[in-house]
Design a protein around this motif. Structure first.
Motif: not given
Length: 783
Positions: A579-603
């Protein structure tokens, strides 16, 4: 009628079974060739064909209606390099509810009074075009269910307009998800919002990204800065379409080669055998005055008459088979006019009839050159010296006499046994390949869909702004509240959340999707190609295409930019995900705690506990989620299911045709062998052989050939699978893991190996029955 014509008619009528075999073998070969050839044509350039037929738009630009007027946009039609334009069309991006089933995904609706003609001619696939307010035509590619007569409700707009689906259509460049009449657009535009305009352009030079960029700059040069808020190039859509269709080419090429080789072998062997068994009759014809040239023409005509009839029936069968299969591939390819190209019919007809003519001519020419006395001396009895050692060996084995007699036959006629074995071999290869293909594709589509969860709570749609003064975005469901409801629900087993944000990379242009997981998502259908799943912050897994685009490998680090602060992650695994031509990164949410603390669009993804009824679980969970503004649904997305069905249907049809051709090849060989041995069979019957023993003897005569061909065909089928599957993966930028390739197991391979014996036995049944019914006295009188 001339003497030559009478000879041809007599020969066709006298050898009825052999004539039928030639006709059926030709019919199967033609049907398989028409089907395979048509699919190869369709898979070659489906998007380009559809784009040319529908006069697709080279560039679709979205404008803010608050910044530019319709008159200004109409003036851009005369810009330098523009060869055609359509619009402006009013557009709106809305989030519908279909039959009250819950919130859907955002869709773009365009107001168009007709499907268009010169630019972006929308193809109507079913129903009709909307003619008044309250009606809507859906795109076959949209996220909505395109069923005629259903209602699509827009409950977030004043008056909650509900539109009836009256048509299903497709824009080759996907310029909109739905279309309504222009008078409907005010009701689909949010209060206070100016909405948008859509312009569709065709350019004189649009074959490269630079040409598209130049054309876009030319049409926007006279407009206010910032008026254009989005655009879509036809090159981007074509790339996506070709990525889907490219997977078919190695698959069809493999079956095409199998079908072509088998058709040549079987049809050629049948025709050569028909001429070869008529050697003595050729001598008679030469004795009564026929020249070698006349003899050749007579026997070529005797082969061409049933072959021509078989060709006509094969063309009809090929078209009947191609229509539903092409209709299925139509949905995958995005075309709208599935039909067999006339030149495919002409090429197949010329090729098959040419093959029959050349084979018949070569065989008849050899026989026609014999001296008359030599041709007359040739009888039906096989030279007695062949297979004596096999007969002596079989006589010493503790086997019933009919079985021993049957086992000797392949050694008495090795060339004929080889021809039958080759036909069975290709049939076994086709069966083995099909079984492996179906299993591997199932695993690939499961991996790319990531639908292992029993229940999913989709992420809320993003804010679609801009909105008018005083208009506020609808409140999104609180991920923490939804998570609490899920965890508290009776029957919840495994559970994880996923949030998606956009980021950029240092080096490659464009954006990447960063999917941040809360909880263990390794069970959610993500198939690892290499490495491992991440187990903590700072680690990530990426698809194969990501590694190729960034020039990295497992163990390297990449930096995600475009967030509140740069985030560096180490790649610990390679995952199967196109998907997305393979341009994706899968990681743990804690990796983005400081850079993006407001993850609201959550499934939210849930595997229910063992013994839990999924439907009951969803109903109970929705009672808790509805007040929160979220909705749970059963199952995953099922993405790729249509492609699996299509490929499996193609494999099944083509395999059935190849197996039928193989059985006809066996039928021809056993029939000739039985006719040659008719006096020998009469002797056996006179000595007490029963009809049942006669059938057993004939069937046993192909047992060794069938078993040997099956035993050899299985590894060849496995090898073909091992070549085609990686080629299919490479065509769409996937490196397939071992779990997808290793689909064969010992017990499963036994069935196709025995399938060779089954094909041989089925082909020998008719001659065996004929030999069992032959009267002893009649057989003994035969010379």
């Amino acid at each position: 009628m001339s003497a030559l014509g009478r000879v041809v008619r007599s020969g066709v009528g006298r050898r009825r079974v052999q004539t039928l075999v030639i006709g059926l073998a030709t019919m199967m070969a033609v049907a398989a060739s028409v089907l395979g050839g048509s699919l190869l044509v369709v898979s070659g350039a489906p998007f380009d064909d559809a784009f040319a037929r529908q006069h697709g738009a080279h560039l679709s630009i979205e404008f803010d209606a608050g910044e530019v007027s319709a008159g200004q946009l109409s003036g851009t039609k005369d810009a330098v390099g523009v060869s055609g334009a359509a619009g402006p069309y009013r557009t709106a991006t809305v989030t519908p509810r279909s039959d009250g089933a819950g919130p859907g995904w955002p869709v773009t609706v365009a107001g168009r009074g007709d499907p268009g003609r010169d630019v972006d001619e929308v193809a109507l696939l079913d129903g009709r075009w909307p003619t008044r307010s309250g009606e809507i035509a859906l795109s076959a590619d949209s996220s909505l269910v395109p069923e005629l007569g259903t209602e699509v409700a827009f409950t977030g707009l004043p008056g909650d307009p509900a539109l009836t689906v009256v048509g299903v259509a497709r824009s080759v460049t996907r310029t909109a998800d739905a279309w309504v009449v222009p008078s409907q657009m005010p009701a689909l535009t949010a209060p206070g919002s100016s909405g948008g305009y859509q312009m569709l352009y065709r350019f004189t030079g649009a074959g490269t990204p630079a040409g598209i960029t130049a054309g876009g700059e030319a049409v926007t040069a006279s407009l206010p800065p910032g008026a254009a808020v989005g655009e879509q190039s036809w090159l981007t859509v074509r790339k996506s379409a070709e990525r889907d269709t490219a997977v078919y080419v190695p698959f069809l090429a493999a079956f095409g080669v199998l079908g072509l080789v088998m058709s040549v072998l079987v049809v050629g062997n049948v025709v050569a055998s028909a001429v070869g068994t008529g050697t003595r009759r050729i001598g008679v014809l030469k004795a009564v005055g026929f020249t070698p040239s006349q003899v050749v023409r007579a026997y070529v005509a005797q082969a061409l008459v049933p072959a021509a009839a078989g060709t006509v029936l094969g063309l009809l069968a090929g078209h009947l088979l191609a229509v539903p299969v092409l209709a299925e591939t139509d949905e995958v390819y995005g075309t709208s006019s599935p039909a067999v190209e006339p030149w495919v019919d002409l090429a197949v007809t010329a090729g098959v009839l040419g093959l029959v003519a050349v084979t018949g001519w070569a065989s008849a020419w050899r026989a026609g050159r014999l001296r008359t006395v030599d041709a007359l001396a040739v009888g039906r009895t096989v030279a007695s010296g062949r297979g004596r050692w096999a007969a002596r060996l079989a006589g010493r084995l503790p086997l019933p006499r009919p079985v021993a007699l049957g086992l000797v036959r392949p050694f008495a006629r090795p060339a004929r046994a080889l021809a039958m074995g080759t036909a069975v071999l290709f049939g076994t290869v086709a069966v083995t390949f099909t079984v492996g293909m179906g299993a591997s594709l199932g695993r690939v589509m499961e991996a790319r869909a990531h639908d292992a969860a029993d229940v999913t709570v989709p992420a809320p749609p993003p804010d679609l702004g801009p909105r008018g003064p005083g208009a506020e975005a609808p409140p999104a469901a609180d991920p923490a509240a939804v998570a609490a409801a899920v965890e508290a629900a009776a029957g919840t087993g495994k559970y994880y959340r996923a949030a998606k944000v956009r980021a950029t990379l240092s080096g490659p242009t464009g954006t990447v999707d960063v999917i941040a997981f809360t909880g263990d998502a390794s069970w959610g259908g993500y198939t690892m190609v290499s490495g491992r799943w991440f187990d903590g912050p700072g680690e990530a897994v990426v698809p194969t295409a990501f590694l190729a685009a960034t020039g990295t490998r497992v163990g390297a680090t990449v930096t995600l930019n475009g967030l509140a602060e740069p985030v560096t992650v180490r790649i610990v695994g390679e995952v199967l995900d196109p998907r997305r031509d393979g341009m994706q990164v899968f990681t743990d949410a804690s990796t983005l705690t400081a850079a993006r603390p407001d993850l609201t669009e959550t499934s939210h993804h849930i595997a229910v506990a063992p013994g839990t009824d999924v439907a009951g679980y969803v109903a109970a969970l929705n009672e808790e989620l509805t007040p929160l503004g979220a909705t749970a649904r059963a199952g995953g997305t099922g993405a790729g299911g249509d492609m699996v069905v299509t490929l499996n249907a193609l494999a099944g049809l083509l395999t059935l045709l190849l197996v039928a051709v193989a059985a006809l090849g066996v039928l021809n060989g056993v029939l000739l062998d039985t006719r040659e041995r008719v006096r020998e069979i009469g002797v056996h019957k006179a000595l007490g052989m029963t009809p049942r023993q006669t059938v057993l003897m004939v069937l046993t005569s192909v047992a060794v050939t069938g078993l040997a061909a099956g035993a050899l065909g299985v590894p060849l089928g496995v090898a073909l699978h091992g070549w085609v599957l990686p080629a299919m993966g490479d065509s769409v930028g996937l490196r397939l893991p071992e779990s997808v390739m290793s689909v064969y197991h010992g017990a499963e391979l036994l069935a196709p190996a025995l399938g060779g014996l089954l094909i041989a036995a089925v082909g020998a049944l008719l001659p065996a029955g004929w030999a069992a019914r032959a009267r002893t006295a009649t057989a003994l009188r035969t010379e």
